[in-house]
Scaffold this motif. Structure first.
Motif, mmCIF file in Angstrom:
data_model
loop_
_atom_site.group_PDB
_atom_site.id
_atom_site.type_symbol
_atom_site.label_atom_id
_atom_site.label_comp_id
_atom_site.label_asym_id
_atom_site.label_seq_id
_atom_site.Cartn_x
_atom_site.Cartn_y
_atom_site.Cartn_z
ATOM 1 N N LEU A 32 0.868 -1.344 0.062
ATOM 2 C CA LEU A 32 -0.113 0.162 0.019
ATOM 3 C C LEU A 32 0.854 1.163 0.020
ATOM 4 O O LEU A 32 0.794 2.138 -0.750
ATOM 5 N N THR A 76 -21.287 13.986 8.463
ATOM 6 C CA THR A 76 -22.175 13.676 7.295
ATOM 7 C C THR A 76 -23.588 12.837 8.132
ATOM 8 O O THR A 76 -24.575 13.606 7.570
ATOM 9 N N VAL A 95 -21.469 16.967 -0.503
ATOM 10 C CA VAL A 95 -20.595 16.030 -0.173
ATOM 11 C C VAL A 95 -21.052 14.737 -0.140
ATOM 12 O O VAL A 95 -20.577 13.738 -1.028
ATOM 13 N N ARG A 100 -21.720 9.142 -2.473
ATOM 14 C CA ARG A 100 -22.482 8.214 -2.833
ATOM 15 C C ARG A 100 -22.570 7.802 -4.225
ATOM 16 O O ARG A 100 -22.589 6.691 -4.710
ATOM 17 N N LEU A 103 -19.163 6.561 -5.237
ATOM 18 C CA LEU A 103 -19.105 4.928 -5.033
ATOM 19 C C LEU A 103 -20.071 3.863 -5.637
ATOM 20 O O LEU A 103 -19.889 2.569 -5.682
ATOM 21 N N ILE A 105 -21.120 1.870 -8.281
ATOM 22 C CA ILE A 105 -20.485 1.186 -9.601
ATOM 23 C C ILE A 105 -21.290 0.475 -10.333
ATOM 24 O O ILE A 105 -21.331 0.914 -11.525
ATOM 25 N N GLN A 109 -26.579 -0.127 -8.277
ATOM 26 C CA GLN A 109 -26.024 0.647 -7.142
ATOM 27 C C GLN A 109 -26.478 2.350 -7.483
ATOM 28 O O GLN A 109 -27.152 2.982 -6.618
ATOM 29 N N PHE B 43 -8.343 -0.860 -0.092
ATOM 30 C CA PHE B 43 -7.209 0.369 0.450
ATOM 31 C C PHE B 43 -6.932 1.177 -0.620
ATOM 32 O O PHE B 43 -6.618 2.255 -0.612
ATOM 33 N N TYR B 49 -9.153 7.420 -4.192
ATOM 34 C CA TYR B 49 -10.215 8.433 -4.105
ATOM 35 C C TYR B 49 -9.820 9.681 -3.186
ATOM 36 O O TYR B 49 -9.838 10.992 -3.549
ATOM 37 N N ARG B 55 -13.414 15.140 0.446
ATOM 38 C CA ARG B 55 -13.625 14.810 1.943
ATOM 39 C C ARG B 55 -14.411 13.494 2.142
ATOM 40 O O ARG B 55 -14.791 12.838 1.331
ATOM 41 N N GLU B 57 -16.121 11.783 5.212
ATOM 42 C CA GLU B 57 -16.486 12.027 6.556
ATOM 43 C C GLU B 57 -16.162 11.047 7.639
ATOM 44 O O GLU B 57 -15.812 11.284 8.731
ATOM 45 N N PHE B 62 -16.563 4.525 4.891
ATOM 46 C CA PHE B 62 -16.153 4.840 3.349
ATOM 47 C C PHE B 62 -15.381 3.636 3.010
ATOM 48 O O PHE B 62 -15.728 3.088 1.960
ATOM 49 N N ARG B 65 -17.942 0.758 2.249
ATOM 50 C CA ARG B 65 -18.663 1.013 1.154
ATOM 51 C C ARG B 65 -17.734 0.483 -0.309
ATOM 52 O O ARG B 65 -18.183 -0.059 -1.033
ATOM 53 N N VAL B 66 -16.410 0.944 -0.175
ATOM 54 C CA VAL B 66 -15.755 0.481 -1.009
ATOM 55 C C VAL B 66 -15.496 -0.985 -1.223
ATOM 56 O O VAL B 66 -15.385 -1.437 -2.332
ATOM 57 N N HIS B 68 -17.663 -3.410 -0.172
ATOM 58 C CA HIS B 68 -18.838 -3.903 -0.760
ATOM 59 C C HIS B 68 -18.711 -3.809 -2.076
ATOM 60 O O HIS B 68 -19.133 -4.673 -2.941
ATOM 61 N N ASN B 69 -18.367 -2.694 -2.740
ATOM 62 C CA ASN B 69 -18.435 -2.268 -4.064
ATOM 63 C C ASN B 69 -17.494 -3.157 -4.753
ATOM 64 O O ASN B 69 -17.534 -3.604 -5.979
ATOM 65 N N GLU B 141 -26.195 3.698 8.127
ATOM 66 C CA GLU B 141 -25.650 4.749 7.244
ATOM 67 C C GLU B 141 -24.874 4.309 5.893
ATOM 68 O O GLU B 141 -25.029 4.785 4.812
#
Lengths: 341, 167
Positions: A32, A76, A95, A100, A103, A105, A109, B43, B49, B55, B57, B62, B65-66, B68-69, B141
């Motif tokens: 990473l 948020t 924001v 959303r 993200l 894809i 979604q 990661f 991103y 930003r 939050e 976050f 969510r990434v 998951h996608n 959320e």
């Protein structure tokens, strides 16, 4: 001690076992770091997701104050329930929502995210009107434009699903949008009736919503035909599982409302909800029958219909709870259509 | 999190959340090596991103969510894993060198096998709630759902798992 019938205890054990070794973690950390070195952070520039307004000293100071007050939840989260004119509203539209969208894809979604934003905009307008808050013509135009833009984006996602042959998923996504528009239209009409002073402003938006409802209905007819003749059994089965889950979860949540009704849900509202639940359950029973008969295509159409009615009813219940001065339930809005009878 | 995620903050987030994201991915693919790759990809995409100064939050939300996608595009096995397959998987663990009892391994294998029989969305919820200890509001959320709906789904998923685990 046996843990067999106690998943919670087993999860604790699994948590300890399913872990990365120190060396594995280090290997990925090094990779990473190398990736990040190759792709360093850009020089600090204002994010395009923030409006220029948010960078004014006064706005930042106000936002910081609100963030501090809201400590314990994220910004948020604090912005989620804001309305046009609130300090954190630009965080929501500038924001949270773009994030959303970014993200999302897959077309599924994207459709879900756009649908949610449409619902949020319509709910904001209803809240503003019900709270007797002034909305200037610029804010109204911005809100109207946002509704139109996100409806278009949701419909584009539905069409994209259909174009790639995912007819079941397309029908469901379209049905979710229909539920949002139907509930939004009913809520705004209720608010408009209760607050005649703001009716003309609301009507500007409801007119657009009405046009979108017509388009969504036409698309539903087309998609239903495609689903009825679809030969992609796996896609249909997957869509059935989703629609059935949404329906049963929504029904459980509605039954919870009846079991523990909030103050705003009076007896007549409860009767309407109970009636809605009974009609939806009869559609589910028909859908289950179709599955038993091996007619999955018909079952999907029925489950999708049921999930649409559940979503509409849930939205109306939520609006009735949040719009303290307006009784949303108890008019024609909550009735399911003929197909559910 | 904060505006403008810098390298240091992002690596600190890796240190804190790598294992949770790994577990989340593991319960999607049931393959340790693939889960590691998916965690790495999560990661990498999150950094891609974040490095632009956009930003974020809530970084944990976050990252989920990434993840998951990233996982949603995985080709998942059509049928659940059998108890025997899971016993083999649990028995072969080059990482965990601690003394373990055969009983504990057998019960873990049972949990994994029965979890694999659940719907993908239920596995995801149980992983987030019980393996990663996230509160319902945070899961709601992340999944863009209401806390009520998430509570109902978790309750139903747990009940379904209990049923499957009964002898």
């Amino acid at each position: 001690m046996s843990m067999k019938n106690n998943p919670e205890t087993l999860f604790e054990y699994a948590k300890k076992r399913l872990t990365l070794s120190a060396s594995e973690k280090d290997i990925h950390r090094e990779r990473l770091l190398a990736f990040m070195k190759d792709r360093p952070a850009y020089a600090t520039t204002p994010s395009p997701y923030f409006s220029a307004w948010f960078y004014t000293p006064v706005a930042r100071a106000l936002a910081l104050f609100v963030v501090v007050v809201a400590a314990g939840g994220g910004t948020t989260f604090a912005a989620e329930g804001t309305l046009p004119g609130d300090v954190l509203y630009p965080v929501k539209t500038g924001v949270t929502e773009p994030l959303r969208e970014a993200l999302a894809i897959t077309p599924e979604q994207k459709a879900a995210v756009e649908n949610r934003i449409v619902g949020a905009r319509l709910a904001e307008l209803a809240q503003l009107a019900a709270q007797h808050r002034a909305i200037d013509s610029e804010s109204l135009s911005a809100l109207q434009e946002s509704v139109g833009t996100h409806i278009d984006a949701a419909q584009a996602a539905v069409k994209s699903l259909s174009a790639k042959g995912a007819d079941g998923a397309a029908l469901q996504a379209n049905s979710n949008l229909s539920a949002t528009l139907d509930a939004g239209s009913d809520i705004l009409n209720s608010v408009s009736g209760a607050e005649p002073a703001v009716a003309s402003g609301i009507n500007v938006v409801t007119s657009d919503v009405s046009n979108a409802q017509d388009e969504t209905d036409q698309l539903a007819t087309q998609l239903t035909t495609e689903v009825a003749s679809s030969t992609d059994a796996d896609e249909i089965a997957g869509a059935i599982a989703n629609a059935k889950r949404d329906t049963l979860d929504g029904l459980a949540a509605l039954q919870d409302v009846l079991a523990n009704p909030p103050e705003s849900i009076d007896e007549s509202d409860q009767a309407v909800i109970a009636d809605g639940i009974a009609k939806i359950e009869s559609v589910v029973a028909d859908a289950d029958g179709a599955v038993a008969d091996g007619d999955d295509n018909a079952a999907l159409i029925l489950y999708t219909d049921a999930s649409q009615h559940v979503a509409t009813l849930q939205a109306l219940v939520a609006a009735d709870e949040s719009l303290e001065t307006v009784d949303v339930i108890g008019n024609d809005a909550t009735s399911t259509d003929d197909s559910s009878n | 999190m904060r505006a403008g995620v810098d390298e240091q903050a992002f690596i600190a987030a890796y240190d804190e959340y790598a294992e949770a994201i790994f577990r989340y991915c593991y319960f999607r693919v049931y393959d340790r090596e693939r889960a590691r790759e998916l965690m790495q990809e999560t990661f990498a995409r999150a950094w891609e991103y974040a490095r632009s100064g956009k930003r974020i939050e809530n970084l944990r939300a976050f990252l989920y969510r990434v993840a998951h996608n990233v996982c949603v595009n995985e080709v998942l096995r059509a049928k659940p894993f059998s108890l025997e397959e899971m016993q083999e998987l649990v028995g072969y663990d080059p990482v965990d060198t601690r003394a373990r009892s055969p009983e504990e391994d057998a019960e873990l294998a049972l949990l994994l096998a029965r979890m694999s029989e659940l719907r993908q969305s239920d596995r995801e919820l149980l992983t987030m709630r019980y393996l990663d200890g996230q509160p319902v509001t945070e899961i709601a959320e992340q999944l863009s759902e209401s806390p009520n709906t998430i509570s109902v789904r978790i309750k139903r998923a747990l009940e379904e798992l209990r049923k499957k685990m009964r002898p």
